[in-house]
Design a protein around this motif. Structure first.
Motif, PDB file in Angstrom:
ATOM      1  N   PHE A 132       0.836  -1.208   0.000  1.00 43.17           N
ATOM      2  CA  PHE A 132       0.000   0.000   0.000  1.00 43.17           C
ATOM      3  C   PHE A 132       0.871   1.257   0.000  1.00 43.17           C
ATOM      4  CE2 PHE A 132      -2.266   3.158   2.729  1.00 43.17           C
ATOM      5  CZ  PHE A 132      -3.363   3.395   1.925  1.00 43.17           C
ATOM      6  N   CYS A 136      -6.838  12.429   4.444  1.00 47.89           N
ATOM      7  CA  CYS A 136      -6.648  10.980   4.388  1.00 47.89           C
ATOM      8  C   CYS A 136      -5.753  10.516   5.540  1.00 47.89           C
ATOM      9  CB  CYS A 136      -6.015  10.613   3.047  1.00 47.89           C
ATOM     10  SG  CYS A 136      -5.500   8.899   2.924  1.00 47.89           S
ATOM     11  N   ILE A 137      -6.152   9.418   6.203  1.00 40.05           N
ATOM     12  CA  ILE A 137      -5.367   8.912   7.331  1.00 40.05           C
ATOM     13  C   ILE A 137      -4.609   7.627   6.965  1.00 40.05           C
ATOM     14  CG2 ILE A 137      -6.824   9.974   9.124  1.00 40.05           C
ATOM     15  CD1 ILE A 137      -8.164   7.206   9.469  1.00 40.05           C
ATOM     16  N   ASN A 138      -4.474   7.356   5.672  1.00 41.76           N
ATOM     17  CA  ASN A 138      -3.675   6.204   5.195  1.00 41.76           C
ATOM     18  C   ASN A 138      -4.133   4.880   5.804  1.00 41.76           C
ATOM     19  OD1 ASN A 138      -2.338   8.587   4.773  1.00 41.76           O
ATOM     20  ND2 ASN A 138      -0.316   7.802   5.268  1.00 41.76           N
ATOM     21  N   CYS A 139      -5.433   4.704   5.952  1.00 47.47           N
ATOM     22  CA  CYS A 139      -5.909   3.521   6.653  1.00 47.47           C
ATOM     23  C   CYS A 139      -6.039   2.309   5.736  1.00 47.47           C
ATOM     24  CB  CYS A 139      -7.252   3.821   7.304  1.00 47.47           C
ATOM     25  SG  CYS A 139      -8.540   4.188   6.103  1.00 47.47           S
ATOM     26  N   SER A 140      -6.021   2.545   4.419  1.00 50.72           N
ATOM     27  CA  SER A 140      -6.097   1.454   3.440  1.00 50.72           C
ATOM     28  C   SER A 140      -7.484   0.811   3.345  1.00 50.72           C
ATOM     29  CB  SER A 140      -5.054   0.371   3.764  1.00 50.72           C
ATOM     30  OG  SER A 140      -4.801  -0.390   2.621  1.00 50.72           O
ATOM     31  N   ILE A 141      -8.471   1.463   3.910  1.00 53.56           N
ATOM     32  CA  ILE A 141      -9.835   0.921   3.837  1.00 53.56           C
ATOM     33  C   ILE A 141     -10.347   0.954   2.393  1.00 53.56           C
ATOM     34  CG2 ILE A 141     -12.236   1.444   4.473  1.00 53.56           C
ATOM     35  CD1 ILE A 141     -11.250   1.982   7.299  1.00 53.56           C
ATOM     36  N   CYS A 142     -10.084   2.074   1.708  1.00 57.25           N
ATOM     37  CA  CYS A 142     -10.493   2.175   0.303  1.00 57.25           C
ATOM     38  C   CYS A 142      -9.780   1.121  -0.543  1.00 57.25           C
ATOM     39  CB  CYS A 142     -10.204   3.569  -0.236  1.00 57.25           C
ATOM     40  SG  CYS A 142      -8.499   4.097   0.022  1.00 57.25           S
ATOM     41  N   ALA A 163      -6.174   5.367  -2.605  1.00 62.35           N
ATOM     42  CA  ALA A 163      -5.546   6.307  -1.670  1.00 62.35           C
ATOM     43  C   ALA A 163      -4.335   6.988  -2.295  1.00 62.35           C
ATOM     44  CB  ALA A 163      -5.155   5.580  -0.390  1.00 62.35           C
ATOM     45  N   CYS A 171     -14.666   4.899   2.563  1.00 64.70           N
ATOM     46  CA  CYS A 171     -13.742   5.789   3.276  1.00 64.70           C
ATOM     47  C   CYS A 171     -14.366   6.357   4.549  1.00 64.70           C
ATOM     48  CB  CYS A 171     -13.290   6.940   2.386  1.00 64.70           C
ATOM     49  SG  CYS A 171     -12.260   8.121   3.303  1.00 64.70           S
ATOM     50  N   PRO A 172     -13.734   6.108   5.705  1.00 66.10           N
ATOM     51  CA  PRO A 172     -14.315   6.563   6.969  1.00 66.10           C
ATOM     52  C   PRO A 172     -14.285   8.083   7.106  1.00 66.10           C
ATOM     53  CG  PRO A 172     -12.144   5.622   7.346  1.00 66.10           C
ATOM     54  CD  PRO A 172     -12.476   5.366   5.910  1.00 66.10           C
ATOM     55  N   ASN A 173     -13.395   8.728   6.386  1.00 61.90           N
ATOM     56  CA  ASN A 173     -13.327  10.189   6.464  1.00 61.90           C
ATOM     57  C   ASN A 173     -14.150  10.864   5.371  1.00 61.90           C
ATOM     58  OD1 ASN A 173     -11.959  10.643   8.767  1.00 61.90           O
ATOM     59  ND2 ASN A 173      -9.925  10.694   7.804  1.00 61.90           N
ATOM     60  N   LEU A 210     -13.896  10.826   2.247  1.00 60.13           N
ATOM     61  CA  LEU A 210     -13.213  11.343   1.067  1.00 60.13           C
ATOM     62  C   LEU A 210     -13.791  10.623  -0.151  1.00 60.13           C
ATOM     63  CD1 LEU A 210      -9.469  11.490   2.174  1.00 60.13           C
ATOM     64  CD2 LEU A 210     -11.300  13.137   2.517  1.00 60.13           C
ATOM     65  N   PRO A 266     -12.082   9.231  -3.280  1.00 53.28           N
ATOM     66  CA  PRO A 266     -10.960   8.951  -4.178  1.00 53.28           C
ATOM     67  C   PRO A 266     -11.417   8.795  -5.632  1.00 53.28           C
ATOM     68  CG  PRO A 266     -10.805   7.584  -2.215  1.00 53.28           C
ATOM     69  CD  PRO A 266     -12.147   8.261  -2.167  1.00 53.28           C
TER      70      PRO A 266
HETATM   71  S1  SF4 Z   1     -10.214   5.120   3.089  1.00 49.68           S
HETATM   72 FE1  SF4 Z   1     -10.098   7.349   3.052  1.00 49.68          FE
HETATM   73  S2  SF4 Z   1      -8.781   7.855   4.753  1.00 49.68           S
HETATM   74 FE2  SF4 Z   1      -8.469   5.678   4.405  1.00 49.68          FE
HETATM   75  S3  SF4 Z   1      -6.714   5.563   3.001  1.00 49.68           S
HETATM   76 FE3  SF4 Z   1      -8.542   5.631   1.753  1.00 49.68          FE
HETATM   77  S4  SF4 Z   1      -8.853   7.798   1.265  1.00 49.68           S
HETATM   78 FE4  SF4 Z   1      -7.439   7.676   3.006  1.00 49.68          FE
END
Ligand code: SF4
Ligand code: SF4
Ligand code: FES
Lengths: 110, 113, 243
Positions: free
Chosen positions: C110, C150-156, C173, C216-218, C220, C222
């Motif tokens: 990632f 973005c918090i780089n969580c890799s959820i997306c 991301a 995306c939890p925030n 955003l 993408p």
């Molecule tokens: S899900 Fe949102 S916050 Fe998390 S990595 Fe993807 S864009 Fe960033």
């Protein structure tokens, strides 16, 4: 660069086809009234340069568009890669193009 | 195939676009072949066209027109999303694309029967 | 939702180098319990060898993401009662990433793709130059602002099917980051970014299916950022043909 090229060819062929598809659907809705017959279709298309151009462009664009689309699916779903993938895309393009050209010729030639 | 992370409108729009595209690509060679009969054996072409009077075939035709319309509308939505900065109302647009396709293919069906 | 049971049926993915399977646990229900609380309870009370990752517990660090009942989520801010189905919860490591052990994934691919997408700042000035004035209402700045939380969580990344099917796809991301930098007046790497995202596995591998934005939890988007990159690469494609 191939991804970008394929993407652009895919979108441009789509843009070319958008009005053609609308035209094609309109003709179908018009032509299907009272049933289809070979005579009716050929009467409209035979010897018509306009229809030959219309469907000729359509065949070229759809062959490109379908070849790129099926290539993506063959890659993503069937896992085809490298030269096998390239050959696959070209075969799709050529089959559609040749058969399409034959069909256009058959209904427009006099 | 429809797993939890996929159960949202835009994923359905995606899969509908993909399935309609494949179906159309598979139909095309048949379509072209039937039309080329005009040259080689016109009687057989007429034979095929008489089939279109059968209700089952009419429904199949309706499905094809729907697939074509939905692939067109879905594609236009995609182009608008990507090339015109039209992101926010995507779900409405996706639903609209299906709606318009039903309308177009419905018109076709009504004319056919 | 309104379950009268005193415990939750939790199945947790357990694995090591040789393979894995789900293991069942009964976890006492508590008020305002999060999925991360559930995982921590198991590790503290049932099996101290359970491996998982977290840090901030308040949705800032992006390290606690897991698959919860099939959807990727930030577990520290996901309340059990919001995601429970029946009385069951299934917790698994993030999709699309190699698993190190149990719920902990290897996030290297990632982050490597983040760099490969040129999602890194390209400075244009030295310490001796005056600080650049940025107009916060400019189009570029508002475009960049939308994507920077973005918090780089890799959820997306875990939600994206293009990542699963296209091995070298950079993912939502990394491309979202590339888009914010492309719109950053202080970044001097516009062309570098465009070249990186036009290469194979770049933004054109995205099929705009929107699972990233959905997950995306925030909140955003993408997908919209990637659409922006597609637009810019298409413009550059035509411009290059003309000149
Ligand atoms: S899900 Fe949102 S916050 Fe998390 S990595 Fe993807 S864009 Fe960033
Ligand atoms: S929109 Fe693009 S990046 Fe987002 S989930 Fe779909 S394919 Fe992945
Ligand atoms: S633990 Fe930091 S975001 Fe969840």
């Amino acid at each position: 660069m191939t991804d970008l090229w394929l993407y652009m060819a895919q979108r441009i062929s789509a843009l070319v086809m958008a009005p053609l598809v609308l035209g094609h659907i309109a003709v179908m809705i018009y032509a299907i009234q009272g049933g289809l017959s070979a005579g009716e279709i050929l009467g409209r298309t035979q010897g018509s340069f306009g229809w030959a151009l219309f469907y000729g462009t359509f065949v070229v664009a759809v062959s490109i568009h379908a070849a790129i689309g099926l290539r993506t699916i063959a890659f993503e779903v069937l896992g085809l890669k490298g030269s096998a993938l390239t050959v696959f895309a070209w075969v799709v393009f050529l089959v559609l193009f040749v058969m399409g050209a034959q069909a256009v010729y058959a209904v427009t030639a006099t | 195939m429809i797993r939890p992370h996929r159960s949202h409108p835009l994923w359905f729009a995606f899969i509908l676009h993909r399935i309609s595209g494949v179906a159309l690509a598979l139909f095309l060679p048949v379509h072209f072949w039937v039309l080329s009969l005009a040259l080689t054996s016109p009687e057989r072409l007429d034979g095929f066209l008489h089939w279109t009077d059968i209700t089952a075939v009419k429904i199949a035709e309706f499905a094809l027109v729907f697939l074509l319309a939905v692939h067109l509308c879905g594609g236009l939505r995609l182009m608008a999303l990507e090339w015109l900065p039209w992101s926010p109302r995507q779900k409405t647009l996706a639903a609209g694309a299906v709606g318009v396709s039903v309308l177009i293919s419905g018109t076709f069906f009504l004319q056919a029967i | 939702m309104t379950s009268t049971a005193k415990t939750l049926d939790v199945s947790v993915w357990r694995s090591n180098d040789t393979g894995g399977a789900f293991q069942a646990f009964a976890v006492p229900i508590q008020e305002s319990q999060t999925i991360l609380d559930v995982v921590a309870w198991i590790q503290q009370n049932e099996d101290p060898t359970l491996a998982y990752r977290f840090a901030c517990r308040v949705g800032m660090c992006g390290s606690c993401a897991m698959m919860v009942n099939g959807k990727p989520r930030w577990t520290c801010r996901t309340h059990v009662q919001k995601v429970i189905s029946g009385n069951k919860i299934e917790i698994a490591p993030l999709r699309n990433l190699p698993v190190i052990k149990d719920l902990a994934t290897d996030m290297d691919p990632f982050f490597d793709k983040w760099v490969k997408a040129e999602g890194v700042f390209h400075p244009s000035k030295t310490r001796d130059d005056a600080i650049e004035q940025i107009d916060p209402t400019s189009h570029e700045r508002t475009e960049a602002d939308i994507g920077i939380e973005c918090i780089n969580c890799s959820i997306c990344y875990a939600a994206c099917d293009a990542v699963s099917t296209t091995e070298d796809y950079l993912g939502p991301a990394a491309l979202n980051r590339a888009w914010t930098l492309f719109n950053d007046a202080k970044d001097s790497g516009k062309q570098t970014i465009l070249d990186a995202v036009s290469a194979n596995g770049g933004c054109h591998s995205c099929h705009s299916m929107g699972s990233c934005a959905e997950a995306c939890p925030n909140e955003l988007n993408p997908m919209a950022s990637i659409a922006g990159l597609k637009r810019e690469t298409a413009k550059a494609f035509f411009a290059r043909r003309k000149s």
